[in-house]
Motif scaffolding. Structure first.
Motif, PDB file in Angstrom:
ATOM      1  N   LEU A 138      40.816  31.190  32.351  1.00 22.66           N
ATOM      2  CA  LEU A 138      40.567  30.859  33.099  1.00 22.66           C
ATOM      3  C   LEU A 138      40.654  31.482  34.742  1.00 22.66           C
ATOM      4  CD1 LEU A 138      38.486  28.242  34.779  1.00 22.66           C
ATOM      5  CD2 LEU A 138      40.183  26.708  35.698  1.00 22.66           C
ATOM      6  N   ILE A 139      41.831  31.266  35.398  1.00 20.21           N
ATOM      7  CA  ILE A 139      42.692  31.762  36.340  1.00 20.21           C
ATOM      8  C   ILE A 139      42.807  33.000  36.511  1.00 20.21           C
ATOM      9  CG2 ILE A 139      43.956  29.620  36.996  1.00 20.21           C
ATOM     10  CD1 ILE A 139      46.120  31.065  36.625  1.00 20.21           C
ATOM     11  N   SER A 140      42.709  33.648  35.361  1.00 24.71           N
ATOM     12  CA  SER A 140      42.814  35.895  35.284  1.00 24.71           C
ATOM     13  C   SER A 140      41.927  36.245  36.228  1.00 24.71           C
ATOM     14  CB  SER A 140      43.416  35.664  33.877  1.00 24.71           C
ATOM     15  OG  SER A 140      41.872  35.394  33.183  1.00 24.71           O
ATOM     16  N   VAL A 141      40.869  36.253  35.444  1.00 23.94           N
ATOM     17  CA  VAL A 141      39.717  36.697  35.741  1.00 23.94           C
ATOM     18  C   VAL A 141      39.154  36.448  37.312  1.00 23.94           C
ATOM     19  CG1 VAL A 141      37.077  37.618  35.760  1.00 23.94           C
ATOM     20  CG2 VAL A 141      38.334  36.991  33.878  1.00 23.94           C
ATOM     21  N   PRO A 142      39.496  35.603  37.867  1.00 26.81           N
ATOM     22  CA  PRO A 142      39.284  35.636  39.657  1.00 26.81           C
ATOM     23  C   PRO A 142      40.724  36.385  40.662  1.00 26.81           C
ATOM     24  CG  PRO A 142      39.112  33.424  38.398  1.00 26.81           C
ATOM     25  CD  PRO A 142      39.295  33.982  37.538  1.00 26.81           C
ATOM     26  N   LEU A 143      42.617  36.025  39.602  1.00 27.18           N
ATOM     27  CA  LEU A 143      43.233  36.734  39.776  1.00 27.18           C
ATOM     28  C   LEU A 143      43.416  38.461  39.817  1.00 27.18           C
ATOM     29  CD1 LEU A 143      46.086  36.511  40.407  1.00 27.18           C
ATOM     30  CD2 LEU A 143      47.375  36.481  38.392  1.00 27.18           C
ATOM     31  N   ILE A 144      42.489  38.955  39.123  1.00 32.18           N
ATOM     32  CA  ILE A 144      42.220  40.010  38.860  1.00 32.18           C
ATOM     33  C   ILE A 144      41.534  40.629  39.793  1.00 32.18           C
ATOM     34  CG2 ILE A 144      41.018  41.959  36.986  1.00 32.18           C
ATOM     35  CD1 ILE A 144      43.702  40.965  36.218  1.00 32.18           C
ATOM     36  N   PHE A 192      33.147  29.324  32.619  1.00 29.97           N
ATOM     37  CA  PHE A 192      34.124  29.580  33.788  1.00 29.97           C
ATOM     38  C   PHE A 192      35.287  30.656  33.451  1.00 29.97           C
ATOM     39  CE2 PHE A 192      32.230  26.015  36.322  1.00 29.97           C
ATOM     40  CZ  PHE A 192      32.343  26.343  37.142  1.00 29.97           C
ATOM     41  N   ILE A 193      34.723  30.475  32.000  1.00 28.98           N
ATOM     42  CA  ILE A 193      35.962  31.584  31.256  1.00 28.98           C
ATOM     43  C   ILE A 193      34.766  32.637  30.903  1.00 28.98           C
ATOM     44  CG2 ILE A 193      37.497  31.959  29.393  1.00 28.98           C
ATOM     45  CD1 ILE A 193      38.027  28.841  28.956  1.00 28.98           C
ATOM     46  N   PRO A 194      34.529  33.847  31.395  1.00 30.05           N
ATOM     47  CA  PRO A 194      33.777  34.860  30.908  1.00 30.05           C
ATOM     48  C   PRO A 194      33.953  34.912  29.395  1.00 30.05           C
ATOM     49  CG  PRO A 194      35.196  35.166  33.064  1.00 30.05           C
ATOM     50  CD  PRO A 194      36.069  34.220  32.354  1.00 30.05           C
ATOM     51  N   ILE A 195      33.301  35.679  29.273  1.00 34.18           N
ATOM     52  CA  ILE A 195      32.459  35.812  27.827  1.00 34.18           C
ATOM     53  C   ILE A 195      33.345  35.056  26.866  1.00 34.18           C
ATOM     54  CG2 ILE A 195      33.385  37.893  25.993  1.00 34.18           C
ATOM     55  CD1 ILE A 195      33.462  39.491  28.459  1.00 34.18           C
ATOM     56  N   ILE A 196      35.034  34.177  26.788  1.00 33.90           N
ATOM     57  CA  ILE A 196      34.910  33.484  25.328  1.00 33.90           C
ATOM     58  C   ILE A 196      34.311  32.509  25.770  1.00 33.90           C
ATOM     59  CG2 ILE A 196      37.157  32.199  24.413  1.00 33.90           C
ATOM     60  CD1 ILE A 196      38.423  34.662  25.195  1.00 33.90           C
ATOM     61  N   GLY A 197      34.072  31.881  27.056  1.00 28.79           N
ATOM     62  CA  GLY A 197      33.415  30.947  27.119  1.00 28.79           C
ATOM     63  C   GLY A 197      32.352  30.272  26.394  1.00 28.79           C
ATOM     64  N   ALA A 198      31.690  31.185  26.865  1.00 30.16           N
ATOM     65  CA  ALA A 198      30.031  31.492  26.407  1.00 30.16           C
ATOM     66  C   ALA A 198      29.913  31.368  25.213  1.00 30.16           C
ATOM     67  CB  ALA A 198      29.401  31.716  27.404  1.00 30.16           C
ATOM     68  N   THR A 199      30.503  31.689  24.165  1.00 33.22           N
ATOM     69  CA  THR A 199      30.800  32.400  22.774  1.00 33.22           C
ATOM     70  C   THR A 199      31.641  30.423  22.576  1.00 33.22           C
ATOM     71  OG1 THR A 199      31.250  34.207  23.618  1.00 33.22           O
ATOM     72  CG2 THR A 199      31.172  33.315  21.101  1.00 33.22           C
ATOM     73  N   LEU A 200      31.653  30.110  23.002  1.00 33.18           N
ATOM     74  CA  LEU A 200      32.919  28.828  21.632  1.00 33.18           C
ATOM     75  C   LEU A 200      31.692  28.130  22.485  1.00 33.18           C
ATOM     76  CD1 LEU A 200      36.112  29.063  23.023  1.00 33.18           C
ATOM     77  CD2 LEU A 200      35.944  30.318  21.147  1.00 33.18           C
ATOM     78  N   SER A 201      30.986  28.011  23.763  1.00 35.79           N
ATOM     79  CA  SER A 201      29.859  26.790  23.458  1.00 35.79           C
ATOM     80  C   SER A 201      28.646  26.778  22.621  1.00 35.79           C
ATOM     81  CB  SER A 201      29.748  26.895  24.773  1.00 35.79           C
ATOM     82  OG  SER A 201      29.149  27.860  25.255  1.00 35.79           O
ATOM     83  N   GLY A 202      28.582  27.852  22.894  1.00 37.92           N
ATOM     84  CA  GLY A 202      27.877  28.467  21.768  1.00 37.92           C
ATOM     85  C   GLY A 202      27.842  27.745  20.244  1.00 37.92           C
ATOM     86  N   ALA A 243      38.702  45.383  31.052  1.00 40.36           N
ATOM     87  CA  ALA A 243      40.011  44.338  32.057  1.00 40.36           C
ATOM     88  C   ALA A 243      39.166  43.392  32.058  1.00 40.36           C
ATOM     89  CB  ALA A 243      40.093  44.815  33.550  1.00 40.36           C
ATOM     90  N   VAL A 244      38.568  42.520  32.141  1.00 43.35           N
ATOM     91  CA  VAL A 244      37.824  41.337  31.684  1.00 43.35           C
ATOM     92  C   VAL A 244      39.039  41.013  30.623  1.00 43.35           C
ATOM     93  CG1 VAL A 244      36.019  39.378  31.581  1.00 43.35           C
ATOM     94  CG2 VAL A 244      36.311  40.797  33.489  1.00 43.35           C
ATOM     95  N   ILE A 245      38.146  41.468  29.538  1.00 43.65           N
ATOM     96  CA  ILE A 245      39.083  41.339  27.853  1.00 43.65           C
ATOM     97  C   ILE A 245      40.485  41.306  27.947  1.00 43.65           C
ATOM     98  CG2 ILE A 245      38.945  41.674  25.464  1.00 43.65           C
ATOM     99  CD1 ILE A 245      36.197  40.999  26.600  1.00 43.65           C
ATOM    100  N   VAL A 246      41.070  42.131  29.251  1.00 50.40           N
ATOM    101  CA  VAL A 246      42.564  42.051  28.387  1.00 50.40           C
ATOM    102  C   VAL A 246      42.902  40.913  29.536  1.00 50.40           C
ATOM    103  CG1 VAL A 246      44.242  43.922  29.706  1.00 50.40           C
ATOM    104  CG2 VAL A 246      42.475  44.536  28.481  1.00 50.40           C
ATOM    105  N   SER A 247      42.861  40.999  30.323  1.00 56.47           N
ATOM    106  CA  SER A 247      43.342  40.141  31.609  1.00 56.47           C
ATOM    107  C   SER A 247      42.707  38.525  30.479  1.00 56.47           C
ATOM    108  CB  SER A 247      42.572  39.888  33.103  1.00 56.47           C
ATOM    109  OG  SER A 247      41.042  39.281  32.992  1.00 56.47           O
ATOM    110  N   ILE A 248      41.972  38.220  29.996  1.00 57.46           N
ATOM    111  CA  ILE A 248      41.471  36.914  29.661  1.00 57.46           C
ATOM    112  C   ILE A 248      42.241  36.750  27.967  1.00 57.46           C
ATOM    113  CG2 ILE A 248      40.549  35.674  28.265  1.00 57.46           C
ATOM    114  CD1 ILE A 248      38.019  36.423  28.799  1.00 57.46           C
ATOM    115  N   ALA A 249      42.923  37.450  27.737  1.00 55.78           N
ATOM    116  CA  ALA A 249      43.515  37.747  26.418  1.00 55.78           C
ATOM    117  C   ALA A 249      45.522  37.138  26.519  1.00 55.78           C
ATOM    118  CB  ALA A 249      43.826  39.003  25.695  1.00 55.78           C
ATOM    119  N   GLY A 250      45.717  38.204  27.984  1.00 55.34           N
ATOM    120  CA  GLY A 250      46.891  38.163  29.225  1.00 55.34           C
ATOM    121  C   GLY A 250      47.222  36.474  28.692  1.00 55.34           C
ATOM    122  N   GLY A 251      46.112  36.208  29.571  1.00 54.00           N
ATOM    123  CA  GLY A 251      46.597  35.007  30.478  1.00 54.00           C
ATOM    124  C   GLY A 251      45.895  33.300  29.179  1.00 54.00           C
TER     125      GLY A 251
END
Length: 418
Positions: free
Chosen positions: A383-389, A306-316, A365-373
């Motif tokens: 988690l909520i930064s990308v839906p907000l964007i 549910f956390i784009p890009i970063i979540g899959a990397t961490l779980s992997g 925009a996804v990377i920047v929003s996740i970093a800001g979140g």
């Protein structure tokens, strides 16, 4: 004599009438010959030195680029102060705001099911209760299955982890590092000293974890309570919120809100589907490679997706680490290859195909929003930064369109819209 007097009277009248005419003409000529008085002198006002972009005489002496820069500058300062104040308020009300946001995301996921039950002539409260109970049952059942699988695989994981640590020690001795037993024992002693030195910090962390657990428990009740009313009375809540804006802005904001809600619904449903596909793909790879705790690791992939890009990397990374500790290097490399393959399929096929153009967001925009979140709100912020964007992107696009587009069947489609 009578006739003579009559003639004389006529002559006298004619003479006096002629004199009157001559006198009248003379007076008229005298009036025309009189000089007209001079007009009052006009006061000449020197033109003011000003510009169309200035509001006072002094502003005209400031260059236009400087005026424009100053205008942008103080507006940015005002916006920054307002944003800082909002962040402070959000920080103070985190315990309340985060459950409400999670309830909003869950309402976007479960709202369509409530809408279908309402179309089937099921009462609103009953339909909401059915969907809510079904969602809670699904979550509890999944967690129970994952926990049982973790408990069943824990002994094997412990045994494999012990063997894996022994293999790592042998590799450190016989590998390219060529560490001695003395160096390894010193490293273990330093680790123990580090733990002892930070014992107070760890104890404080345990106490904080206990208080956080209480906050999580109270937040769960708030999520359930808010979710029920969001799904049942979401449209009425949204209409009530529109009363706080000026009348002319209500209709455009209503259209933008409905479009943004549709975008959020599409995003949440697509994210759940993509997370499920990721979890199934990595879970099958772990099961085929005989890695312990394949099911809990697949559940971890599902949750972190549910956390784009970063979540899959961490779980992997966690899956690769478990494979390295419990199996061998070859298995870990194969797990890494499977994780990379799943991520490539997600990024190049699933995201464009499932998300669609309605919620398409540039990767930057996804990377920047996740970093800001992450900076502002931690994991929940990411988690909520990308839906907000996504909803802001859709809402702003709808408001910017001229003339604004018609939103077809907006009332029926947004019955569960907050």
């Amino acid at each position: 004599m009578g006739r003579f007097e009559q003639v004389r009277a006529n002559i006298r009248r004619a003479y006096e009438a002629g004199r009157a005419q001559v006198r009248a003409k003379r007076e008229a000529n005298d009036q025309l010959d009189e000089p007209t008085p001079p007009a009052p002198a006009q006061v000449q006002v020197p033109p003011s030195v000003s510009h169309s972009s200035t509001s006072s005489f002094d502003d005209s002496f400031v260059s236009r680029p400087l005026r424009i820069g100053a205008a942008w500058g103080w507006r940015f300062i005002v916006l920054a102060v307002v944003l800082w104040g909002l962040l402070r308020v959000v920080g103070l009300l985190t315990v309340v705001i985060i459950p409400l946001v999670i309830a909003l995301l869950l309402a976007a996921l479960l709202g369509p099911a409530v809408g279908r039950l309402r179309k089937a002539r099921v009462h609103g409260s009953l339909a909401t209760a059915i969907v809510l109970i079904g969602g809670i049952a699904a979550v509890v059942g999944t967690l129970t299955l994952v926990v049982n699988a973790f408990i069943d695989g824990l002994p094997k994981l412990t045994q494999n982890a012990s063997e894996g640590l022994t293999k790592i020690q042998d590799w450190l001795k016989r590998g390219p590092l060529h560490l001695t037993d003395l160096q390894l024992s010193k490293a273990v002693d330093q680790l123990q000293e580090l733990v002892s030195a930070n014992q107070d910090t760890l104890t404080t962390g345990v106490i904080r974890t206990a208080s956080t657990a209480l906050e999580i428990l109270s937040g769960m009740f708030l999520v359930i309570f808010a979710l029920f009313f969001f799904m049942r009375d979401g449209r009425q809540i949204w209409k009530f919120s529109l009363n706080f804006v000026p009348g002319p802005a209500r209709e455009p904001l209503d259209r933008a809100g409905v479009a943004a809600w549709r975008s959020l619904t599409s995003y949440v449903r697509a994210t759940v589907l993509v997370a499920f596909i990721d979890a199934v793909g990595i879970g099958i790879a772990l099961w085929v490679l005989n890695v312990p705790l394949a099911l809990p690791l697949a559940a971890l992939v599902f949750l972190t997706a549910f956390i784009p890009i970063i979540g899959a990397t961490l779980s992997g990374a966690v899956a690769v680490l478990v494979a390295l500790v419990t199996n061998d290097v070859v298995t870990a490399l194969l797990v890494l290859a499977a994780v990379i393959a799943v991520q490539q399929i997600e990024g190049h096929l699933l995201q464009p195909l499932i998300m669609g153009r309605a919620v398409a967001i540039h990767p930057l925009a996804v990377i920047v929003s996740i970093a800001g979140g992450l900076v502002l709100g931690g994991i929940v912020g990411a988690l909520i930064s990308v839906p907000l964007i996504a909803i802001l992107n859709t809402g702003v696009r709808v408001l910017a369109q001229s003339p604004p587009p018609e939103v077809e069947d907006s009332i029926e489609a947004a019955e569960a819209t907050p």
